[in-house]
Design a protein around this motif. Sequence first.
Motif, PDB file in Angstrom:
ATOM      1  N   ILE A 369      34.309  46.336  33.704  1.00 11.40           N
ATOM      2  CA  ILE A 369      34.441  45.339  32.658  1.00 11.40           C
ATOM      3  C   ILE A 369      34.527  43.824  32.916  1.00 11.40           C
ATOM      4  O   ILE A 369      33.640  43.044  32.115  1.00 11.40           O
ATOM      5  CB  ILE A 369      35.711  45.674  31.627  1.00 11.40           C
ATOM      6  N   THR A 370      35.215  43.503  33.864  1.00 16.10           N
ATOM      7  CA  THR A 370      35.233  41.944  34.346  1.00 16.10           C
ATOM      8  C   THR A 370      34.144  41.620  34.688  1.00 16.10           C
ATOM      9  O   THR A 370      33.530  40.521  34.152  1.00 16.10           O
ATOM     10  CB  THR A 370      35.996  41.925  35.488  1.00 16.10           C
ATOM     11  N   ALA A 371      33.072  42.378  35.338  1.00  9.64           N
ATOM     12  CA  ALA A 371      31.883  41.938  35.805  1.00  9.64           C
ATOM     13  C   ALA A 371      30.865  41.696  34.733  1.00  9.64           C
ATOM     14  O   ALA A 371      30.146  40.875  34.617  1.00  9.64           O
ATOM     15  CB  ALA A 371      31.298  42.838  37.043  1.00  9.64           C
ATOM     16  N   THR A 372      30.785  42.703  33.714  1.00  9.35           N
ATOM     17  CA  THR A 372      29.948  42.744  32.783  1.00  9.35           C
ATOM     18  C   THR A 372      30.193  41.677  31.807  1.00  9.35           C
ATOM     19  O   THR A 372      29.277  40.860  31.676  1.00  9.35           O
ATOM     20  CB  THR A 372      29.910  44.426  32.059  1.00  9.35           C
ATOM     21  N   ILE A 373      31.311  41.436  31.186  1.00 11.79           N
ATOM     22  CA  ILE A 373      31.705  40.432  30.501  1.00 11.79           C
ATOM     23  C   ILE A 373      31.464  38.985  31.019  1.00 11.79           C
ATOM     24  O   ILE A 373      31.117  38.169  30.637  1.00 11.79           O
ATOM     25  CB  ILE A 373      33.321  40.622  29.699  1.00 11.79           C
ATOM     26  N   GLY A 374      31.950  39.239  32.075  1.00  7.70           N
ATOM     27  CA  GLY A 374      31.884  37.841  33.106  1.00  7.70           C
ATOM     28  C   GLY A 374      30.461  37.170  33.380  1.00  7.70           C
ATOM     29  O   GLY A 374      30.590  36.128  33.459  1.00  7.70           O
ATOM     30  N   TYR A 437      41.509  37.768  35.276  1.00  7.63           N
ATOM     31  CA  TYR A 437      40.130  37.864  36.247  1.00  7.63           C
ATOM     32  C   TYR A 437      39.193  37.060  35.406  1.00  7.63           C
ATOM     33  O   TYR A 437      38.529  36.258  36.294  1.00  7.63           O
ATOM     34  CB  TYR A 437      39.855  39.346  36.372  1.00  7.63           C
ATOM     35  N   LEU A 438      38.893  37.307  34.247  1.00  8.08           N
ATOM     36  CA  LEU A 438      37.755  36.365  33.839  1.00  8.08           C
ATOM     37  C   LEU A 438      37.869  34.803  34.092  1.00  8.08           C
ATOM     38  O   LEU A 438      37.134  33.932  34.224  1.00  8.08           O
ATOM     39  CB  LEU A 438      37.694  36.783  32.264  1.00  8.08           C
ATOM     40  N   THR A 439      39.250  34.520  33.666  1.00  6.37           N
ATOM     41  CA  THR A 439      39.593  33.064  33.823  1.00  6.37           C
ATOM     42  C   THR A 439      39.421  32.536  35.618  1.00  6.37           C
ATOM     43  O   THR A 439      38.647  31.647  35.547  1.00  6.37           O
ATOM     44  CB  THR A 439      40.763  32.875  33.234  1.00  6.37           C
ATOM     45  N   VAL A 440      40.065  33.258  36.276  1.00  6.43           N
ATOM     46  CA  VAL A 440      39.863  32.852  37.705  1.00  6.43           C
ATOM     47  C   VAL A 440      38.637  32.921  38.296  1.00  6.43           C
ATOM     48  O   VAL A 440      38.250  32.240  39.178  1.00  6.43           O
ATOM     49  CB  VAL A 440      41.071  33.477  38.473  1.00  6.43           C
ATOM     50  N   GLY A 497      35.219  41.177  43.636  1.00  7.48           N
ATOM     51  CA  GLY A 497      36.410  40.224  43.366  1.00  7.48           C
ATOM     52  C   GLY A 497      37.476  40.636  42.705  1.00  7.48           C
ATOM     53  O   GLY A 497      38.638  40.643  43.110  1.00  7.48           O
ATOM     54  N   SER A 498      37.256  41.318  41.703  1.00  9.48           N
ATOM     55  CA  SER A 498      38.259  41.956  40.576  1.00  9.48           C
ATOM     56  C   SER A 498      38.896  43.180  41.351  1.00  9.48           C
ATOM     57  O   SER A 498      40.231  43.218  41.005  1.00  9.48           O
ATOM     58  CB  SER A 498      37.933  42.068  39.229  1.00  9.48           C
ATOM     59  N   VAL A 499      38.251  43.838  41.946  1.00  8.16           N
ATOM     60  CA  VAL A 499      38.834  45.074  42.641  1.00  8.16           C
ATOM     61  C   VAL A 499      39.769  44.861  43.773  1.00  8.16           C
ATOM     62  O   VAL A 499      40.847  45.357  43.976  1.00  8.16           O
ATOM     63  CB  VAL A 499      37.956  46.116  42.942  1.00  8.16           C
ATOM     64  N   ARG A 500      39.654  43.622  44.426  1.00  3.85           N
ATOM     65  CA  ARG A 500      40.214  42.958  45.403  1.00  3.85           C
ATOM     66  C   ARG A 500      41.404  42.341  45.032  1.00  3.85           C
ATOM     67  O   ARG A 500      42.330  41.941  45.980  1.00  3.85           O
ATOM     68  CB  ARG A 500      39.199  42.330  46.340  1.00  3.85           C
ATOM     69  N   GLU A 501      41.473  41.881  43.799  1.00  2.00           N
ATOM     70  CA  GLU A 501      42.233  40.549  43.777  1.00  2.00           C
ATOM     71  C   GLU A 501      43.676  40.936  43.808  1.00  2.00           C
ATOM     72  O   GLU A 501      44.223  41.623  43.118  1.00  2.00           O
ATOM     73  CB  GLU A 501      41.717  39.803  42.358  1.00  2.00           C
ATOM     74  N   LEU A 502      44.270  40.000  44.741  1.00  6.44           N
ATOM     75  CA  LEU A 502      45.772  40.185  44.749  1.00  6.44           C
ATOM     76  C   LEU A 502      46.667  39.220  43.913  1.00  6.44           C
ATOM     77  O   LEU A 502      47.632  39.733  43.264  1.00  6.44           O
ATOM     78  CB  LEU A 502      46.181  40.296  46.450  1.00  6.44           C
ATOM     79  N   GLY A 503      46.194  37.888  44.596  1.00  9.08           N
ATOM     80  CA  GLY A 503      47.151  36.954  43.548  1.00  9.08           C
ATOM     81  C   GLY A 503      47.225  36.926  42.077  1.00  9.08           C
ATOM     82  O   GLY A 503      48.473  36.711  41.522  1.00  9.08           O
ATOM     83  N   ALA A 504      46.076  37.126  41.411  1.00  8.17           N
ATOM     84  CA  ALA A 504      46.126  37.317  40.073  1.00  8.17           C
ATOM     85  C   ALA A 504      46.831  38.454  39.439  1.00  8.17           C
ATOM     86  O   ALA A 504      46.909  38.495  38.327  1.00  8.17           O
ATOM     87  CB  ALA A 504      44.696  36.698  39.705  1.00  8.17           C
ATOM     88  N   SER A 505      46.710  39.561  40.334  1.00 12.58           N
ATOM     89  CA  SER A 505      47.066  40.680  39.812  1.00 12.58           C
ATOM     90  C   SER A 505      48.577  40.849  39.813  1.00 12.58           C
ATOM     91  O   SER A 505      49.348  41.524  38.970  1.00 12.58           O
ATOM     92  CB  SER A 505      46.539  41.823  40.617  1.00 12.58           C
TER      93      SER A 505
END
Lengths: 561, 375
Positions: A369-374, A437-440, A497-505
């Motif tokens: 979803i992040t990738a598609t909307i992003g 995710y969309l923001t960062v 990026g979003s599957v891996r993201e730690l800091g934002a999650s």
Amino acid sequence: MATSVFKSRRSAISGIAVTAVIGLFVLYPIFFLLQAALKQGDGTVEGSTGYGTGNFERLPNYSGIIWNTLEVSIVATLIAIIVGFLIAYILTRTNVPFRRGLEQLMAVPYYVTPLLGALAWSLLGEPHSGYINILWRALGGEGSIVNVTSAMGIAWVMALFEGSVAFVMISAVMQSIDPSLEEASQVIGAGRFSTMMRITLPLVAPGVLGALIYVFAEMLGSFSAALVLGTPSRFYVLTTAIYLMVTQYPPRIPLAAAMGVVLFAVMFLMTYLYRRMISGRSYVTVSGKAFRPRPVDVGGLRWVYLLLVGAYIFLAVVLPMLTLAYVSLQKLATALPSWSNFTFEHYRVALSQNAVRYAIFNSLELGVITATIGVALTGTISWLLHRTRLPGRAALEYISMFPQAVPRLVFAFGIMWAWLVLPVPVYGTIWLLLIAYLTVFLPLGVRTISSVLLQLDKTLDECGQVCGASWSQRLRTINIPLLRPGIMAAWMLLFIGSVRELGASILLVGPNSQVLTPAIVDAWNFSSSELTAAMALIQTLVVGIFIAIFTMLMRRRDLKG
Amino acid sequence: MQRQAQTQDQEVETAIEVRDLEIKYGAVAAVGPVSFSIPKGKQLTLLGPSGCGKSTTLRAVAGLEKPVAGVIRIGNRNMYSSAEHLNIPAEDRGLSMVFQSYAIWPHMTVYDNVAYGLKVRRKSREEIDAGVKRALALVQMQDYAARPASQLSGGQQQRVALARACAFSPEVLLFDEPLSNLDAKLRGDMRIELRELQRRLGVTSIYVTHDLEEALAMSDRIVVMNKGRIEQSGTPYEIYNYPRTAFVADFVGSANLIAGTVRTDVSARDGIVIETAGGELVHGTTHGRKPGPRATLSVRTVHLQLHAERPAGDRNVWPVTVARSIFLGDLSEIHVDWAGRQLIIRRSALDKIHEGQQVFLSVDPSRCVLLEDDA
């Protein structure tokens, strides 16, 4: 007749609307961060005693943490830049064997991520139980030879992974230098060394300095290596301290916010410096064009260079991955392997635990979803920035690049706080993670699509227009097909990026919105290292399979079209 | 009755009209105000140095650039009018354009490129097929229809761009420096082909170039632009032989400019005599223009004659010294010293002229054309 007026007004309004929405998503959390930082008392509704600068005045008490942050960031930046510079030089300027292959391998550390690296290096280099130290003692050594839980150790692990970023930036600069500039120097009579000192270095210096500032800003905001390696021995940097203050009981939100503001301010300054450097580059000769300079024959030294690059890839990719694979297949991980200790149990556990399966599913769903909307969002922004005369374009560009200057953990903190007070029920759901995710990832998406868009001749679109095609027809038949490489690259980057993201999650996950990367950190802290290793490898594998399927589908479409 | 016929006539005659057009980039005035018109089936060329606003003007006609004031009328329809707040988007103007970059879509075949204008007009399969065949035959590219467009040479891309522009039979064709990316030989051939094509199809066209020969060879009418304004407009013959300003004289071919005070006492009816700073009297033609007290005459470098012996007659004959002689192949360029000033002569005569030689210079008074600059 009035349609044109309407049309231009409509496009202006939609442009302003996009800017406003993006502005809201980006700046609203920052506003809450600042507000929280200025709150006096303990930050709860009852204990709040108005606003003031008290939190900032208390920061000098934590000078140890600030010093740690600087020490780790500076050392890591220096190592990363030196490694990146050397490898960039070797791969762009010398006849090192297997140059092409090595160049492609240099992208891998970026995909391995600092978290996996930190987990693996913790297993390898912990002073008591690290395998390297155990082997060292087994061979008759005393104490420990490596200690990755120290400031230097953390910096080393961070540098290993940021090294490939530095490499990409510096080699781009090296490739953009017209080789005839060096040839001119040699023809006039300067030797190779003299040419290097007088021509090459001054030409690459601004680019290297730019990379240095960029990497330093990244290091200041980095989180996962310090979290995994430093926390057990109570070695904190600003990001991990903020995390601790937010999650411990009682939370110390205002103080954490103040630290976040300081970190943000420094990173903002660095990012500003970096952007000024790359925009105001007065070296006309360093064009955007990539040259393939003729490699210098370095004789027998080429094998030494090969060994250097190979060693980097071994330390950053091969050794960590092997370590994780080895540990994940052991009943109880020990330094010395034995067949009786071999098991697939951890994979079975990881995949049969509902929580883990749920987290994997959430991560993939969020990633898609992040990738598609992003991609749709950043594609629209890129288009508005480079193909329209929208008033306020500069503001839009500034806002969409803004998250670059904010550590992701700090941003997530602002987002958490901002959406907690809104009456929209997103808090504790995966939609809050989606918003984060969309923001960062705005800067990443905009940069990727813009770079392709800028290379695309504007007249290709104009020609379709003159041929009589409407806006949507041109989008479908000309612009999207031509932008496909950029759109695909952006989709992949956002997904990974979003599957891996730690800091934002890590601050935004809840019991009903667990995702994989924070779950790995949880497993590390509360379960066994063997299970953690299995989960980390499952994540890598799932992402890998996803990328492979996606690439294959796209390629098949290419062949058909 | 007569008046009606006249207006009808005008409607048929004028295919494109641009009136008081102004274009700005932010606060910077890029073009204007400029006005010109093109009769149906004719070719008009906007000629000028880079940055003079010619491409911007063309793009405004196409609808790719939004002007701030004026009127653009194609056929009997206003396409842009600042008074009516009207700006028809490019896709609805029904014209066609060949771009300097060719803008060949690399992800399509030659066929798909050429068919594009027909496809977006929702023509039937047969009509598209026939249209593409006809257009490709026009530029002799029939055999390349299935070729991916990314595998074409520059000259072939140029032809495909042309075929694509013609395929849907537009009534107006715009050319934005279409030949500037070709090498010199190919450019010469394409120039003639383009001219032929434009005549055969009977389309009205606007052509933008900075190349003088191209403009002279291809146009029914030339508009010379400089710094966003029109310097002169007229037929190629008129522009070349009777430049209105020093800029046109210099940009359209090469000319010597001779300035002096007007000697009304000796000037004849259509002629003019000026006295240079050195005291020489130069006879010229006013071409119906009114001189002020001072005047400048323009003389093309090829119209100055050199003689070893003093020629007969006493008008416009002066002794000069040869300063330099440069052999250029088709022509030789001779720089002469004329009482301290330098003049340039281009000639193809066989007789050798040495540097330092004393010779005589003559020029036909009808070739010395009064400029309007000082008026």
